[in-house]
Design an enzyme around this catalytic site. Structure first.
Site, PDB file in Angstrom:
ATOM      1  N   THR A  40     -12.667  23.321  46.387  1.00  0.00           N
ATOM      2  CA  THR A  40     -13.277  24.600  46.008  1.00  0.00           C
ATOM      3  C   THR A  40     -14.648  24.763  46.667  1.00  0.00           C
ATOM      4  OG1 THR A  40     -12.132  24.474  43.893  1.00  0.00           O
ATOM      5  CG2 THR A  40     -13.942  26.041  44.038  1.00  0.00           C
ATOM      6  N   ARG A  46     -19.844  25.167  39.449  1.00  0.00           N
ATOM      7  CA  ARG A  46     -18.745  24.480  38.776  1.00  0.00           C
ATOM      8  C   ARG A  46     -19.337  23.463  37.814  1.00  0.00           C
ATOM      9  NH1 ARG A  46     -13.303  23.818  40.507  1.00  0.00           N
ATOM     10  NH2 ARG A  46     -12.230  22.115  39.443  1.00  0.00           N
TER      11      ARG A  46
END
Ligand SMILES: [Zn+2]
Lengths: 309, 152
Positions: A55, A104
């Site tokens: 990601t 995140r």
């Protein structure tokens, strides 16, 4: 087209159907023309409190292709967090240097909280077991690209539907497009009631199965997920069901021509290698689409959507 | 003091609050949530009293005590059928039923151990998504829960 300038993306339900379509249309432009350095004067904060190479690289490449600079960290052990700095203080500091934050975190709700602390907009790149909305956006992009539309599709979801946050978000997002849902899972990993209620309350139908073969003849999309051994309280139960959710090229015999197999990756063994060579495999392109979607999000949230060619 | 149950119930207080029509099984929960177990003035606790409306009910009479909105919200969450009667100089000044709020701030704790609100100092926020049975959703981790745990 909607204006997304300054609009945080924490949960897929923060955005409307029109917002999704705005992002997808813009992502299409980036797919045709990925190098558009329109954000030369912008700095993107990339805060990965929990490592996720896949990601992070997708986001950082997206920012780089837009000409923006990226600061941040990929591993919290190298930062002052190790010394016990609060999330609140880290976000205060980083937001004073940057124009947008991608974050995140391993705790559920951390991104929502950070967005309330931060004066600059924030994109959630995954918060614990809760949300991962850019994954959902790239799923939508992949579905539209392969089917030519998002409307009136039969979407099958397979595997761990209880803990799989990507399938929960996808149900919420696809509820805007008159989808019909087909849930395939062992009983102990069935789709949670609140997600099924979401579909029902949106006026949509869903069906439940325990065998993958049952949905192959009619599905437009088969969305596969990992079944993790650890999720089973009883290992015997795991041994009993694990093979029922493994897809091979033979499993797909008799599927529709337009059918595509999606998977959030990384896969373990739920999709056999022989599926890769079939025309139905789409999971690698799906991952690649993530970059275009993330370019579209960064550009539009920073207010540069009309500069995209 | 009379042993007649009915007379005990109607015994009047000069100033304070009467909480009537509490579901019988919630009386002691209300007592503990409001911290009445350590309240220093008089508190009358009645439980399993017969009620036309609810079969069995509970009642609390708290001398010289008036409740804040935050405390009333707590009562509403545990005992939504309760009636709050404000007494001044033996007179009923106000009588109102409770309403479960649409949102619950600060007073409830998220039961998700992985929720950020259980790590950082954050005021909790919940959306009430169902009233019977009470079901709330955490604004941060988005978990829906039926179990209500109050902050200390
Ligand atoms: Zn929570």
């Amino acid at each position: 087209m909607t204006n997304l300038k300054g609009k945080n993306l924490i949960s897929i339900t923060d955005y409307t159907k029109e917002d999704y379509l705005t992002v997808l249309d813009l992502a299409e432009k980036f797919e045709k023309n990925p190098n558009q350095p329109i954000l030369n004067d912008k700095v993107v904060g990339s805060l990965f409190f929990e490592p996720s190479t896949r990601t992070r690289l997708s986001f950082e490449t997206a920012a780089n292709r837009l000409g923006a600079r990226v600061i941040g960290f990929s591993n919290p052990s190298a930062t002052s967090l190790q010394k016990g700095e609060s999330l609140h203080d880290t976000i205060k500091m980083v937001s004073s240097y940057t124009d947008i934050i991608v974050m995140r975190h391993h705790k559920d709700g951390a991104s929502r909280y950070a967005s309330e602390v931060s004066p600059v907009p924030l994109i959630n790149a995954g918060d614990g077991a809760n949300q991962h909305p850019t994954q959902c956006m790239l799923d939508l992009y992949s579905i539209r690209k392969t089917q030519g539309t998002l409307d009136n599709l039969k979407i099958a979801m397979v595997g761990d539907l209880k803990y799989g946050r990507t399938v929960h978000s996808l149900v919420q997002a696809m509820s805007n497009f008159n989808a019909e849902f087909h849930f395939v899972s062992p009983e102990s990993l069935a789709m949670p009631e609140n997600v099924k209620n979401f579909a029902t309350n949106s006026g949509l139908k869903y069906y439940e199965y325990d065998k993958l073969e049952d949905v192959v003849p009619f599905a437009d999309i088969i969305y596969m997920t990992r079944i993790q051994k650890e999720r089973f309280p009883d290992q015997l139960e795991y041994e009993k069901v694990k093979n029922a959710y493994i897809m091979t090229a033979a499993t797909l015999k008799g599927c529709k021509d337009n059918m595509k197999v999606l998977h959030p990756l990384p896969r373990v063994n739920e999709i056999a290698m022989d599926v890769d060579k079939t025309p139905y495999a789409y999971y690698f392109q799906q991952a690649q689409n993530g970059m275009y979607v993330r370019q579209a999000l960064i550009a539009s949230i920073l207010g540069y959507a009309d500069k995209v060619k | 003091m009379t042993t007649n149950n009915k007379e005990l119930v109607v015994e009047k207080i000069a100033n304070g609050t009467v909480i009537d029509h509490i579901q019988a099984d919630r009386v002691f929960k209300v007592v503990s949530i409001l911290g009445l177990d350590s309240y220093e003035d008089e508190v009358l606790i009645g439980t399993n009293l017969s009620s036309k409306k609810y079969g069995k009910k509970g009642i609390l009479k708290i001398k010289n005590k008036y409740f804040t909105q935050e405390e009333l919200d707590k009562i509403a969450i545990i005992a939504p059928t309760a009636t709050i009667i404000t007494i001044k100089d033996y007179e009923i000044k106000e009588k109102k039923s409770l309403e479960i709020p649409h949102q619950i701030h600060k007073i409830v704790k998220c039961i998700n151990p992985n929720c950020i609100t259980n790590v950082e100092e954050i005021d909790t926020q919940f959306e009430v998504v169902g009233k019977d049975p009470l079901s709330i959703q955490c604004h941060y981790c988005e978990k829906t829960m039926q179990e209500i745990v109050f902050n200390d």
